[in-house]
Scaffold this active site. Structure first.
Site, PDB file in Angstrom:
ATOM      1  N   HIS A 182       0.864  -1.182   0.000  1.00  0.00           N
ATOM      2  CA  HIS A 182       0.000   0.000   0.000  1.00  0.00           C
ATOM      3  C   HIS A 182       0.896   1.226   0.000  1.00  0.00           C
ATOM      4  O   HIS A 182       1.727   1.401   0.888  1.00  0.00           O
ATOM      5  CB  HIS A 182      -0.925   0.019   1.210  1.00  0.00           C
ATOM      6  CG  HIS A 182      -1.910   1.154   1.166  1.00  0.00           C
ATOM      7  ND1 HIS A 182      -3.186   1.009   0.645  1.00  0.00           N
ATOM      8  CD2 HIS A 182      -1.805   2.450   1.546  1.00  0.00           C
ATOM      9  CE1 HIS A 182      -3.819   2.166   0.715  1.00  0.00           C
ATOM     10  NE2 HIS A 182      -2.994   3.062   1.263  1.00  0.00           N
ATOM     11  N   CYS A 183       0.734   2.083  -0.995  1.00  0.00           N
ATOM     12  CA  CYS A 183       1.600   3.244  -1.159  1.00  0.00           C
ATOM     13  C   CYS A 183       0.848   4.516  -0.773  1.00  0.00           C
ATOM     14  O   CYS A 183      -0.171   4.852  -1.390  1.00  0.00           O
ATOM     15  CB  CYS A 183       2.089   3.336  -2.604  1.00  0.00           C
ATOM     16  SG  CYS A 183       3.185   4.737  -2.917  1.00  0.00           S
ATOM     17  N   VAL A 184       1.348   5.215   0.251  1.00  0.00           N
ATOM     18  CA  VAL A 184       0.675   6.440   0.689  1.00  0.00           C
ATOM     19  C   VAL A 184       0.827   7.556  -0.340  1.00  0.00           C
ATOM     20  O   VAL A 184      -0.006   8.467  -0.408  1.00  0.00           O
ATOM     21  CB  VAL A 184       1.233   6.914   2.051  1.00  0.00           C
ATOM     22  CG1 VAL A 184       0.908   5.909   3.132  1.00  0.00           C
ATOM     23  CG2 VAL A 184       2.743   7.154   1.985  1.00  0.00           C
ATOM     24  N   VAL A 227      -1.950   6.957  -2.670  1.00  0.00           N
ATOM     25  CA  VAL A 227      -3.206   6.800  -1.942  1.00  0.00           C
ATOM     26  C   VAL A 227      -3.970   5.580  -2.435  1.00  0.00           C
ATOM     27  O   VAL A 227      -5.190   5.615  -2.613  1.00  0.00           O
ATOM     28  CB  VAL A 227      -4.082   8.067  -2.079  1.00  0.00           C
ATOM     29  CG1 VAL A 227      -5.095   8.129  -0.936  1.00  0.00           C
ATOM     30  CG2 VAL A 227      -3.252   9.330  -2.097  1.00  0.00           C
TER      31      VAL A 227
END
Length: 307
Positions: free
Chosen positions: A154-156, A159
């Site tokens: 999951h890449c912030v 998003v």
């Protein structure tokens, strides 16, 4: 958690869920960095240099053309990652192969019920949080609160989860961002060096500060992205995800490694004309079921348990 007579309510999943709130903030940060870079490169330094004539005009024109081409591909790839669903398990999905018997034999309702009551069954992967079977290479994301097909991480920054349907777009985003930040770093290097000379530096304090900040930011991003890009190139060559990297290290022969060419095609497709753009040809989508993220060819028997 209990510490020295004090009970602390610590729930890592609540923390993961709170990351969703970053949403538009992270997108605005990315666009803000792009905006500052555009101002420093185009409006402050190389745009005005177009009118100086001679070599300065030619050099400025070359930098501006490369800058805008890479910027278009960077933003295209970025928003493709942001707005493309990484892949969700279809409703009422059932494994199409009974792995114990090794033949096509979809599970019936009784078998699914038994599986739900015994999630430890390693023949069929099952998600306790979603209460449903999981396809191969599928993992549950605590931030998104759902299972993601061929989940990488999951890449912030985007998003979103990076999974089967947007992994190619993510790799292209890394690639074009690295090229863009490297170009900006090199093009602003002469201007950065002038900060440490005794001569007069043209420009206002505001434009000089913006140029200095842009150089430092792009240098930092370029160096950090280089390592991240190399890591994902190695994973791509082995047909593994970031989550699967640990499992791969403990497996004598990685079951999904079909050779570098086929591994590459499973992510980028077979149509060479689409390799460097965040999209797939209709022909690739039709002839490559692997792009849908539900089934993956393997070099090993299905009897090998997957975690």
């Amino acid at each position: 958690m209990y510490i020295s007579g004090v009970t602390i309510d610590l729930n890592v999943f609540k923390f993961c869920t709170s990351l969703r709130g970053l949403g538009s903030i992270m997108i605005l940060i990315v666009l803000g960095i792009v905006g500052v870079t555009y101002y420093a490169v185009v409006l402050t330094n190389y745009g005005p240099a177009l009118f100086l004539g001679g070599f300065d005009t030619l050099a400025s024109l070359t930098v501006l053309i490369l800058f805008h081409c890479l910027l278009v591909m960077l933003l295209w790839s970025y928003f493709a990652v942001v707005f493309t669903d990484p892949g969700t398990v279809p409703p009422n999905w059932k494994p199409s192969v009974d792995e114990e018997r090794g033949e096509v034999d979809p599970l019936n309702e009784v078998e699914l019920s038994n599986l739900q009551s015994d999630p430890s069954n390693q023949q069929i992967r099952y998600c306790r949080k979603c209460s449903q079977p999981k396809p191969p290479r599928c993992h549950h994301c605590s931030v998104c609160g759902r299972c993601v097909l061929k989940m990488d991480h999951h890449c912030v920054w985007v998003v979103n989860c990076v999974g089967a349907l947007n992994y190619k777009y993510f790799l292209l985003f890394l690639f074009y961002t690295f090229l863009e930040t490297t170009l900006v770093t090199i093009s602003l290097l002469p201007h950065f060096i002038t900060f440490f000379t005794d001569g007069e530096i043209p420009g206002t304090p505001g434009t000089l500060a913006t140029t200095f900040l842009t150089f430092v930011l792009n240098l930092a991003f370029s160096l950090s992205l280089l390592g991240f890009l190399v890591m994902h190139i190695l994973l791509l060559a082995a047909n593994a995800t970031t989550i699967e990297a640990y499992e791969k290290r403990n497996t004598p022969k990685w079951r999904y490694d079909l050779g570098r060419r086929k591994n590459f095609e499973q992510v980028f497709g077979m149509d060479k004309g689409y390799w460097f753009i965040p999209a797939y040809s209709e022909e690739d989508i039709r002839r490559m079921p692997v792009l849908q993220g539900l089934e993956y060819p393997s070099t090993l028997d299905f009897n090998v348990p997957e975690f």
